[in-house]
Design a protein around this motif. Structure first.
Motif, PDB file in Angstrom:
ATOM      1  N   GLY A  95       0.833  -1.322  -0.199  1.00 14.22           N
ATOM      2  CA  GLY A  95      -0.455   0.151  -0.337  1.00 14.22           C
ATOM      3  C   GLY A  95       0.885   1.092  -0.242  1.00 14.22           C
ATOM      4  N   GLY A  96       1.834   1.333  -0.583  1.00 15.95           N
ATOM      5  CA  GLY A  96       2.731   2.483  -0.611  1.00 15.95           C
ATOM      6  C   GLY A  96       3.327   2.895   0.700  1.00 15.95           C
ATOM      7  N   LYS A  97       3.999   1.630   1.552  1.00 13.62           N
ATOM      8  CA  LYS A  97       4.759   2.033   2.729  1.00 13.62           C
ATOM      9  C   LYS A  97       5.748   0.750   2.664  1.00 13.62           C
ATOM     10  CE  LYS A  97       2.883   2.405   7.012  1.00 13.62           C
ATOM     11  NZ  LYS A  97       2.049   2.043   7.984  1.00 13.62           N
ATOM     12  N   ILE A  98       6.511   0.977   3.335  1.00 19.28           N
ATOM     13  CA  ILE A  98       7.691  -0.190   3.337  1.00 19.28           C
ATOM     14  C   ILE A  98       7.564  -1.157   4.515  1.00 19.28           C
ATOM     15  CG2 ILE A  98      10.316  -0.327   3.900  1.00 19.28           C
ATOM     16  CD1 ILE A  98      10.216   2.184   3.125  1.00 19.28           C
ATOM     17  N   ALA A  99       7.062  -2.500   3.691  1.00 18.01           N
ATOM     18  CA  ALA A  99       7.546  -2.959   4.757  1.00 18.01           C
ATOM     19  C   ALA A  99       8.606  -4.174   4.827  1.00 18.01           C
ATOM     20  CB  ALA A  99       5.918  -4.524   3.892  1.00 18.01           C
ATOM     21  N   ALA A 100       9.264  -4.180   4.378  1.00 16.13           N
ATOM     22  CA  ALA A 100      10.495  -4.688   5.062  1.00 16.13           C
ATOM     23  C   ALA A 100      11.168  -4.082   3.779  1.00 16.13           C
ATOM     24  CB  ALA A 100      11.167  -6.774   4.122  1.00 16.13           C
ATOM     25  N   ALA A 101      12.646  -3.515   4.033  1.00 21.61           N
ATOM     26  CA  ALA A 101      14.044  -3.414   3.574  1.00 21.61           C
ATOM     27  C   ALA A 101      15.540  -3.811   3.605  1.00 21.61           C
ATOM     28  CB  ALA A 101      14.048  -1.783   3.264  1.00 21.61           C
ATOM     29  N   SER A 102      16.148  -4.033   2.660  1.00 19.10           N
ATOM     30  CA  SER A 102      17.345  -4.585   2.605  1.00 19.10           C
ATOM     31  C   SER A 102      18.627  -3.536   1.712  1.00 19.10           C
ATOM     32  CB  SER A 102      17.706  -6.051   2.146  1.00 19.10           C
ATOM     33  OG  SER A 102      18.512  -6.563   2.239  1.00 19.10           O
ATOM     34  N   ILE A 103      18.950  -3.128   2.355  1.00 17.82           N
ATOM     35  CA  ILE A 103      20.246  -2.376   1.924  1.00 17.82           C
ATOM     36  C   ILE A 103      21.783  -3.080   1.984  1.00 17.82           C
ATOM     37  CG2 ILE A 103      21.951  -0.307   2.272  1.00 17.82           C
ATOM     38  CD1 ILE A 103      20.489   1.057   3.782  1.00 17.82           C
ATOM     39  N   ASN A 104      21.700  -3.685   0.187  1.00 17.45           N
ATOM     40  CA  ASN A 104      22.685  -4.631  -0.451  1.00 17.45           C
ATOM     41  C   ASN A 104      24.116  -4.270  -1.078  1.00 17.45           C
ATOM     42  OD1 ASN A 104      20.623  -5.927   0.928  1.00 17.45           O
ATOM     43  ND2 ASN A 104      20.864  -7.129  -0.167  1.00 17.45           N
ATOM     44  N   PHE A 105      24.984  -4.480  -1.673  1.00 20.08           N
ATOM     45  CA  PHE A 105      26.366  -4.119  -1.972  1.00 20.08           C
ATOM     46  C   PHE A 105      25.686  -5.049  -3.065  1.00 20.08           C
ATOM     47  CE2 PHE A 105      27.361  -3.063   2.117  1.00 20.08           C
ATOM     48  CZ  PHE A 105      26.773  -1.453   2.251  1.00 20.08           C
ATOM     49  N   VAL A 106      25.883  -4.806  -4.356  1.00 22.14           N
ATOM     50  CA  VAL A 106      26.271  -5.530  -5.826  1.00 22.14           C
ATOM     51  C   VAL A 106      27.717  -4.849  -6.008  1.00 22.14           C
ATOM     52  CG1 VAL A 106      25.047  -6.589  -7.410  1.00 22.14           C
ATOM     53  CG2 VAL A 106      23.686  -5.639  -5.608  1.00 22.14           C
ATOM     54  N   TYR A 107      28.426  -6.073  -6.080  1.00 24.24           N
ATOM     55  CA  TYR A 107      29.900  -5.739  -6.771  1.00 24.24           C
ATOM     56  C   TYR A 107      30.901  -7.088  -7.040  1.00 24.24           C
ATOM     57  CZ  TYR A 107      32.162  -6.188  -2.353  1.00 24.24           C
ATOM     58  OH  TYR A 107      32.373  -6.292  -1.162  1.00 24.24           O
ATOM     59  N   ASP A 108      31.110  -7.221  -8.175  1.00 23.97           N
ATOM     60  CA  ASP A 108      32.342  -8.752  -7.995  1.00 23.97           C
ATOM     61  C   ASP A 108      31.690 -10.041  -8.561  1.00 23.97           C
ATOM     62  OD1 ASP A 108      34.720  -9.619  -8.553  1.00 23.97           O
ATOM     63  OD2 ASP A 108      35.182  -9.933  -5.953  1.00 23.97           O
ATOM     64  N   GLY A 109      30.253  -9.242  -9.050  1.00 29.97           N
ATOM     65  CA  GLY A 109      29.623 -10.683  -9.240  1.00 29.97           C
ATOM     66  C   GLY A 109      28.681 -11.571  -8.282  1.00 29.97           C
ATOM     67  N   ARG A 110      29.140 -10.443  -7.054  1.00 26.33           N
ATOM     68  CA  ARG A 110      27.954 -11.241  -5.978  1.00 26.33           C
ATOM     69  C   ARG A 110      27.123 -10.204  -5.333  1.00 26.33           C
ATOM     70  NH1 ARG A 110      33.792 -10.780  -4.402  1.00 26.33           N
ATOM     71  NH2 ARG A 110      33.944  -9.110  -2.791  1.00 26.33           N
ATOM     72  N   MET A 111      26.285 -10.125  -4.434  1.00 24.85           N
ATOM     73  CA  MET A 111      25.735  -9.994  -3.415  1.00 24.85           C
ATOM     74  C   MET A 111      25.923 -10.146  -2.219  1.00 24.85           C
ATOM     75  SD  MET A 111      21.501  -9.895  -2.659  1.00 24.85           S
ATOM     76  CE  MET A 111      21.786  -7.990  -4.274  1.00 24.85           C
ATOM     77  N   GLU A 112      25.817  -8.673  -1.167  1.00 24.94           N
ATOM     78  CA  GLU A 112      26.339  -8.953   0.196  1.00 24.94           C
ATOM     79  C   GLU A 112      24.986  -7.770   0.829  1.00 24.94           C
ATOM     80  OE1 GLU A 112      30.863  -9.146   0.008  1.00 24.94           O
ATOM     81  OE2 GLU A 112      29.896  -7.164   0.579  1.00 24.94           O
ATOM     82  N   ALA A 113      24.467  -8.787   1.547  1.00 23.20           N
ATOM     83  CA  ALA A 113      22.872  -8.362   2.358  1.00 23.20           C
ATOM     84  C   ALA A 113      23.229  -7.488   3.029  1.00 23.20           C
ATOM     85  CB  ALA A 113      21.998  -9.326   2.305  1.00 23.20           C
ATOM     86  N   TYR A 114      23.396  -5.974   3.911  1.00 24.30           N
ATOM     87  CA  TYR A 114      24.477  -5.704   4.348  1.00 24.30           C
ATOM     88  C   TYR A 114      22.930  -5.271   6.287  1.00 24.30           C
ATOM     89  CZ  TYR A 114      26.875  -2.656   7.354  1.00 24.30           C
ATOM     90  OH  TYR A 114      27.809  -1.466   8.709  1.00 24.30           O
ATOM     91  N   LEU A 115      22.406  -4.765   5.219  1.00 27.53           N
ATOM     92  CA  LEU A 115      21.133  -3.746   6.196  1.00 27.53           C
ATOM     93  C   LEU A 115      19.948  -4.743   6.209  1.00 27.53           C
ATOM     94  CD1 LEU A 115      21.740  -1.096   8.787  1.00 27.53           C
ATOM     95  CD2 LEU A 115      19.452  -1.487   8.390  1.00 27.53           C
TER      96      LEU A 115
END
Length: 375
Positions: A260-280
């Motif tokens: 409904g336009g509100k954040i239910a969940a969020a993740s700050i991730n890093f994408v580089y060197d062929g991988r993803m790192e889920a930080y926060l």
């Protein structure tokens, strides 16, 4: 091979190293946690804290930066502790050495320069991966020189290693319960708040208000579940400066599950060197019944594998969802030691207290164990 050694303690000097540091970081395949953006963000956050001092050892070959041992000294309870730069905020800590560089030569030189410069009593180098550039050298300081000790407790980092041709195949590989929970969770979300959508904010897009919302949700969660978190107060402000610089580096992506336009969940991730790192990761507890965090993980894992990334790394922490989703893990080690008499006394006292606590735990458990045996 001759190196010119330098100890950097002035944040302004570190800022001036940007180009040389970036070249070394890229050449050595360093993690985001060793990038200039990450460390300069940390420095900006702690610049007014007198109990923290930068202390980085550099090796120059001519005008080229060949290696770096990034550390800082923290004063705590009267003791000066050498740790990695931005250690509290970094999941994987390490040094940087050129691929063609001789680690067996340059790392002992940097370590000796660090010790000779001094200014610290204790050593606490945490979050060291088995494949870290510094690992072989640190192990040698434990086994050969006896200068360091390796702590018995290891931190676990869980990850999903990509074994599928695309994201859909990954989703189909989940067991029936997990797939049903994903569908059911989306249905519950729609009942709670309206239309459900998955949104990605990529580098270059405006992010200030979204970042503030994510950190606010994280703070609300911590106040309930981890009220002693170091991210309250001054460290929370430092985290914001670190994330701001990381965003400007172009390596960060923000994944949002909205209802409904509100954040239910969020993740700050890093994408580089062929991988993803889920930080926060954070979520709105008003939507907790739908497990929005798990829904979001499945969504960004599918996004990752659709783009051929080799893995999704959940980084540190042993939350239950990581065990449910992961198919591989890495154990991180901590190396400790003492440089001064005060440091050796402090370490001896710490070991004595640890042994005493262990004996108390055994003594407290013994009557219950005997009762079970008699029964």
């Amino acid at each position: 091979m001759k190196f010119r050694l330098e100890i950097v303690t002035d944040p302004a000097r570190f800022e001036a190293l940007h180009d040389a540091w970036q070249r070394l970081w890229e050449a050595s395949g360093g993690r985001i946690f060793q990038s200039h953006a990450w460390m300069s963000g940390w420095l900006a956050g702690v610049r007014d804290r007198k109990e923290i001092r930068l202390q980085i050892a550099l090796a120059w070959e001519g005008d080229r930066l060949a290696a770096a041992l990034p550390c800082a000294v923290h004063r705590r309870s009267g003791l000066r502790i050498l740790s990695w730069t931005a250690q509290l905020f970094s999941d994987y800590c390490d040094c940087l050495v050129e691929p063609a560089g001789d680690q067996a030569v340059v790392l002992p030189m940097l370590w000796d320069a660090m010790k000779q410069y001094g200014g610290f009593d204790l050593i606490s180098l945490q979050q060291v991966r088995p494949d870290a550039c510094s690992r072989t050298f640190l192990d040698s300081l434990v086994h050969d020189a006896g200068q360091l000790q390796i702590e018995a407790r290891e931190e676990r980092c869980m990850r999903i290693e990509n074994q599928w041709p695309d994201g859909h195949a990954f989703f189909r590989s989940l067991n029936k319960k997990a797939r049903n929970n994903h569908t059911r969770g989306k249905r519950i979300l729609s009942e709670l708040g309206g239309e459900v959508s998955f949104r990605l904010i990529e580098p270059g897009q405006p992010v200030d208000s979204v970042m503030a919302d994510i950190l606010r949700l994280k703070e609300v969660w911590l106040r309930t579940h981890d009220p002693n978190s170091p991210l309250f107060g001054a460290d929370g402000a430092v985290l914001r400066t670190v994330l701001d610089r990381a965003w400007r580096s172009g390596l960060a992506h923000i994944f949002l599950l909205e209802c409904g336009g509100k954040i239910a969940a969020a993740s700050i991730n890093f994408v580089y060197d062929g991988r993803m790192e889920a930080y926060l990761t954070s979520y709105d507890e008003a939507f907790e019944r739908a497990s929005p965090g798990t829904i979001l993980i499945v969504e960004y894992a599918q996004w990752s594998f659709d783009r051929g990334l080799t893995l999704v790394d959940f980084l540190r922490g042993e939350e239950a969802f990581k065990f449910r989703m992961a198919n591989a893990e890495t154990l991180l080690s901590t190396f400790t030691g003492a440089r001064t008499l005060v440091g050796h006394v402090a370490m001896s006292g710490h070991r004595w207290l640890a042994r005493r606590r262990a004996r108390q735990e055994v003594a407290e458990a013994k009557p219950e164990a005997e009762l079970e045996f008699v029964a």
